[in-house]
Design a protein around this motif. Sequence first.
Motif, PDB file in Angstrom:
ATOM      1  N   VAL A   1       0.601  -0.942  -0.213  1.00  0.00           N
ATOM      2  CA  VAL A   1       0.327   0.066   0.079  1.00  0.00           C
ATOM      3  C   VAL A   1       0.504   1.412  -0.091  1.00  0.00           C
ATOM      4  N   GLU A   2       0.655   2.025  -0.980  1.00  0.00           N
ATOM      5  CA  GLU A   2       1.894   3.100  -1.267  1.00  0.00           C
ATOM      6  C   GLU A   2       0.864   4.495  -1.477  1.00  0.00           C
ATOM      7  N   SER A   3       1.022   5.608  -0.659  1.00  0.00           N
ATOM      8  CA  SER A   3       1.163   6.844  -1.456  1.00  0.00           C
ATOM      9  C   SER A   3      -0.401   6.735  -0.855  1.00  0.00           C
ATOM     10  N   VAL A   4      -0.921   6.613   0.041  1.00  0.00           N
ATOM     11  CA  VAL A   4      -2.270   6.511  -0.263  1.00  0.00           C
ATOM     12  C   VAL A   4      -3.171   7.273   0.765  1.00  0.00           C
ATOM     13  N   SER A   5      -4.346   7.964   0.859  1.00  0.00           N
ATOM     14  CA  SER A   5      -5.354   8.430   2.047  1.00  0.00           C
ATOM     15  C   SER A   5      -6.558   7.318   2.358  1.00  0.00           C
ATOM     16  N   ILE A   6      -6.460   6.978   3.007  1.00  0.00           N
ATOM     17  CA  ILE A   6      -7.741   5.929   3.628  1.00  0.00           C
ATOM     18  C   ILE A   6      -8.581   6.572   4.479  1.00  0.00           C
ATOM     19  N   GLY A   7      -9.817   7.356   4.164  1.00  0.00           N
ATOM     20  CA  GLY A   7     -10.597   7.900   5.256  1.00  0.00           C
ATOM     21  C   GLY A   7     -11.578   7.130   5.922  1.00  0.00           C
ATOM     22  N   PRO A   8     -12.284   7.466   6.800  1.00  0.00           N
ATOM     23  CA  PRO A   8     -12.156   6.406   7.979  1.00  0.00           C
ATOM     24  C   PRO A   8     -13.572   4.609   7.761  1.00  0.00           C
TER      25      PRO A   8
END
Length: 411
Positions: A242-249
């Motif tokens: 998993v690379e360079s990510v924005s993972i929300g709630p």
Amino acid sequence: MQDLSLIVFDDAAARRWEPFALTRPVGELLFGTLTLRARVERILGGRCAGHLAADHLAGFEEPGAPPVLHADGVPADLDRLYILSRFVPDWPDTGVNPSLSPGPLTDRDGRVVGWYAAAGGPGVSREFVLQPQDSAGDGGTVLKGRLLENVWDLLPRNPDQISKDIRALFPDFRSRDLPAGVHGWGDHPIIIDPTARVEPGAVFDASDGPIWIDGNAHVRAFTRLVGPAYVGVGSRVLGGPVESVSIGPVCRVRGELAESVCLGYTNKQHDGHMGHAYLGRWVNLGAETTNSDLKNNYGTIRVWTPDGERDTGEMKMGSLIGDHVKTGIGLLLNTGTVIGAGSNLYGAVMPPKYVPPFSWGTGSELAEYQLDKFLETAERAMGRRQVTLSPGVRAQLTRAWERGRSSAGTN
């Protein structure tokens, strides 16, 4: 700023940011570690009273998000700060909010990005909201920041925004020892909330940017997480690169995920590659759902927009997937695929690069997803995460279905 009413508005361009603008105000899109609206609140001060957005979004409800307002429903008893949802203000170097003067707010290039109205005075007109560049006078306060021109700008600029957000929110943070059995390296901070759980065998690479694991998040063993990266409240990373990510709630993520954004309540619990993709809220990807994000001739990628196909200028661009989209196992998506909200896709045949909202089917054989069936599925999916499909949201999704299906035959 005290005694301030903050209003985030979608102009005509933001209202064309499909496939997301059909079901949400643009200010409620995740960019970096915060929604566009939440960042404005942090930087400019004050709590957002609401969004000025398309009429069909009336009734929009989401935990922690303000409602959609009518322009004449904004109280005039307080100072009002109107900010364009596509504008991303810079974090102040000194930590002090900028001082504002009544009148237009512009960026460094003189483009109007908002308006400051004093208490008791007139607010902004509908014409200003839709076309702020045509409606404002000269002068005004200059705000440091950048204006996002297109919906796909949310992807290539996201890693840098993650880094900026983390530096601003944790200015004095010094990396601490990682939990036993967790491996990490790199010069950037690795921030793990005290309520988060990271299993032995997880690997954090902070060579190119910081990593933030937010409250009650869970990172399982055999995850390789590369910064810049943000894992939101209550989300789970279940393994894989998993690379360079924005993972929300409250997301569930497994397998290869790179340079992507998961808005919230997104399920990618199985293997499969998603790269340079923006996944809306309540998306569920079947096992081995995979997208292409690079053409085999290395050319720039074109995507569908409501105003016709556009060249993004980007060599890497995966998928833009609207809210409440579901995919079956093994689904393959072409570079630059846009999937309209509420669609349910399955089968071994690749769908077209543009899927109209609320479509049902396989390949190009796409039928209308019946409203009652869609709402029934949405209610069940939300119930699995202890979220109720309220009457207001049901009505808003019904209007989105009517609007989306009425235009499906014209695109």
